[in-house]
Design a protein around this motif. Structure first.
Motif, short mmCIF file in Angstrom:
data_model
loop_
_atom_site.label_atom_id
_atom_site.label_comp_id
_atom_site.label_asym_id
_atom_site.label_seq_id
_atom_site.Cartn_x
_atom_site.Cartn_y
_atom_site.Cartn_z
N GLY A 22 0.83 -1.21 0.00
CA GLY A 22 0.00 0.00 0.00
C GLY A 22 0.86 1.25 0.00
O GLY A 22 0.56 2.23 -0.69
N ALA A 23 1.94 1.21 0.78
CA ALA A 23 2.84 2.37 0.85
C ALA A 23 3.55 2.56 -0.49
O ALA A 23 3.65 3.69 -1.00
N ILE A 24 4.04 1.47 -1.08
CA ILE A 24 4.74 1.58 -2.38
C ILE A 24 3.79 2.15 -3.44
O ILE A 24 4.15 3.05 -4.20
N ALA A 25 2.55 1.63 -3.46
CA ALA A 25 1.58 2.12 -4.45
C ALA A 25 1.26 3.59 -4.21
O ALA A 25 1.13 4.37 -5.17
N ALA A 26 1.16 3.99 -2.95
CA ALA A 26 0.80 5.38 -2.64
C ALA A 26 1.95 6.35 -2.99
O ALA A 26 1.72 7.41 -3.56
N PHE A 27 3.18 5.96 -2.65
CA PHE A 27 4.30 6.89 -2.84
C PHE A 27 4.85 6.88 -4.28
O PHE A 27 5.32 7.91 -4.75
N LEU A 28 4.81 5.73 -4.95
CA LEU A 28 5.51 5.64 -6.24
C LEU A 28 4.63 5.48 -7.48
O LEU A 28 5.02 5.92 -8.56
N PHE A 29 3.47 4.85 -7.33
CA PHE A 29 2.63 4.63 -8.52
C PHE A 29 2.17 5.92 -9.21
O PHE A 29 2.18 5.98 -10.44
N PRO A 30 1.75 6.96 -8.45
CA PRO A 30 1.27 8.15 -9.17
C PRO A 30 2.30 8.72 -10.14
O PRO A 30 1.95 9.07 -11.28
N ALA A 31 3.56 8.78 -9.72
CA ALA A 31 4.59 9.34 -10.60
C ALA A 31 4.78 8.46 -11.83
O ALA A 31 4.90 8.96 -12.96
N HIS A 32 4.82 7.14 -11.63
CA HIS A 32 5.00 6.23 -12.77
C HIS A 32 3.84 6.33 -13.76
O HIS A 32 4.05 6.37 -14.97
N ILE A 33 2.63 6.35 -13.22
CA ILE A 33 1.45 6.42 -14.11
C ILE A 33 1.45 7.76 -14.86
O ILE A 33 1.22 7.80 -16.07
N LEU A 34 1.77 8.83 -14.13
CA LEU A 34 1.76 10.16 -14.75
C LEU A 34 2.81 10.25 -15.86
O LEU A 34 2.51 10.69 -16.98
N ILE A 35 4.03 9.78 -15.57
CA ILE A 35 5.11 9.92 -16.55
C ILE A 35 4.91 8.95 -17.72
O ILE A 35 4.84 9.36 -18.88
N GLN A 36 4.82 7.64 -17.39
CA GLN A 36 4.76 6.62 -18.45
C GLN A 36 3.42 6.57 -19.17
O GLN A 36 3.38 6.33 -20.36
N GLY A 37 2.35 6.77 -18.39
CA GLY A 37 1.02 6.52 -18.96
C GLY A 37 0.29 7.75 -19.45
O GLY A 37 -0.66 7.63 -20.23
N VAL A 38 0.72 8.94 -18.99
CA VAL A 38 -0.02 10.14 -19.37
C VAL A 38 0.87 11.15 -20.11
O VAL A 38 0.59 11.52 -21.26
N LEU A 39 1.95 11.61 -19.46
CA LEU A 39 2.73 12.71 -20.05
C LEU A 39 3.46 12.29 -21.33
O LEU A 39 3.53 13.09 -22.28
N ILE A 40 3.97 11.06 -21.38
CA ILE A 40 4.66 10.63 -22.61
C ILE A 40 3.66 10.37 -23.75
O ILE A 40 3.82 10.93 -24.83
N PRO A 41 2.58 9.59 -23.52
CA PRO A 41 1.59 9.41 -24.61
C PRO A 41 0.95 10.73 -25.05
O PRO A 41 0.62 10.89 -26.23
N ALA A 42 0.79 11.69 -24.13
CA ALA A 42 0.17 12.96 -24.48
C ALA A 42 1.15 13.89 -25.22
O ALA A 42 0.77 14.97 -25.67
N GLY A 43 2.41 13.47 -25.31
CA GLY A 43 3.40 14.25 -26.05
C GLY A 43 4.02 15.38 -25.23
O GLY A 43 4.76 16.20 -25.77
#
Lengths: 122, 133
Positions: A22-43
């Motif tokens: 739970g701690a790993i998902a809370a502290f690290l997942f948002p950045a990974h999702i934002l960078i890999q899944g949103v900011l890069i595909p959005a250009g």
């Protein structure tokens, strides 16, 4: 039934894995999702970061491989524990008896797959 | 004739179980939010599986990895990540709030513990950006 009893007897282990995941998902997942899944595909960020050569180069470091393994394995156990507890709260009669086996067994199977993949990258 | 020492019948001793419908959580806002928090873990698991898929494609070689990369840059993947991101953010907010309640005592108030969690989260996110990418 003996196996399910044994799985239930490991409750402190499942709680620890739940907390860590739970701690790993809370502290690290948002950045990974934002960078890999949103900011890069959005250009907004360049695709270069995820190109094969760059990503393979990143994963050539054992520390990064262990980091990604932890990023996958512990949150899986977190989810397994929460899904088990929630389904128990929902009182789905026949399913309750095998929930520990389904949830922790599923997390363990995917975790073994993750270890195999990480070893293949070594 | 029944004597006072006769054991009661099984029907009499059977434990009373109050029947609760499995829609009990729909009746209050707090329990609906509780369920959303609990089910956010499905998206946590889903993202962990996505990461595993990415590493598996990498282990298979450039061809497989580039095929997955093309899919992960699509609009559908972006939408999926926005949904996963929303649930993971909800997990984060509730996790930090609970941390405050659990660890906040004495000189450290629950609010202070939660605030420290956010500071660590910002530092960790910057770390992920510069170290990993």
């Amino acid at each position: 039934m003996c196996l399910i009893k044994f799985i239930k007897s490991l409750e402190p282990l499942w709680w620890s894995l739940f907390g860590l995941g739970g701690a790993i998902a809370a502290f690290l997942f948002p950045a990974h999702i934002l960078i890999q899944g949103v900011l890069i595909p959005a250009g907004i960020l360049p695709k270069d970061m995820l190109q094969y050569e760059n990503f393979a180069g990143l994963l050539s470091s054992p520390i990064v491989r262990i980091y990604f393994l932890a990023l996958i394995v512990f949150p899986l156990y977190h989810a397994a524990h929460r899904i088990r507890m929630t389904l128990e709260d929902l009182r789905i009669g026949w399913l309750n008896a095998i929930l520990p086996l389904l949830c922790y067994g599923g997390a363990t199977t995917i975790s073994i797959a993750a270890v195999v993949v990480i070893l293949r990258l070594s | 004739m029944n004597t006072p020492n006769t054991s009661p019948s099984p029907e009499v001793t059977r434990t009373y179980r109050r029947l609760i419908p499995n829609t009990w959580w729909l009746k209050q806002r707090s329990t609906i939010l509780f369920m959303i928090r609990e089910w956010s873990s499905v998206f946590v698991a889903l993202y962990a599986i996505c990461l595993l898929g990415q590493l598996w494609a990498l282990s298979e070689g450039p061809e497989r990895y580039n095929a997955l990369l093309a899919k992960s840059l699509s609009g559908g993947s972006l939408l999926l990540h926005l949904v996963m991101g929303a649930f993971v953010l909800y997990h984060m907010v509730t996790w930090f709030k609970i941390s405050g309640r659990i660890f906040g005592s004495g000189p450290l108030s629950p609010g202070a513990v939660t605030a420290v969690n956010y500071v660590v989260w910002i530092a960790a996110s910057i770390g992920v950006f510069y170290w990993i990418f």
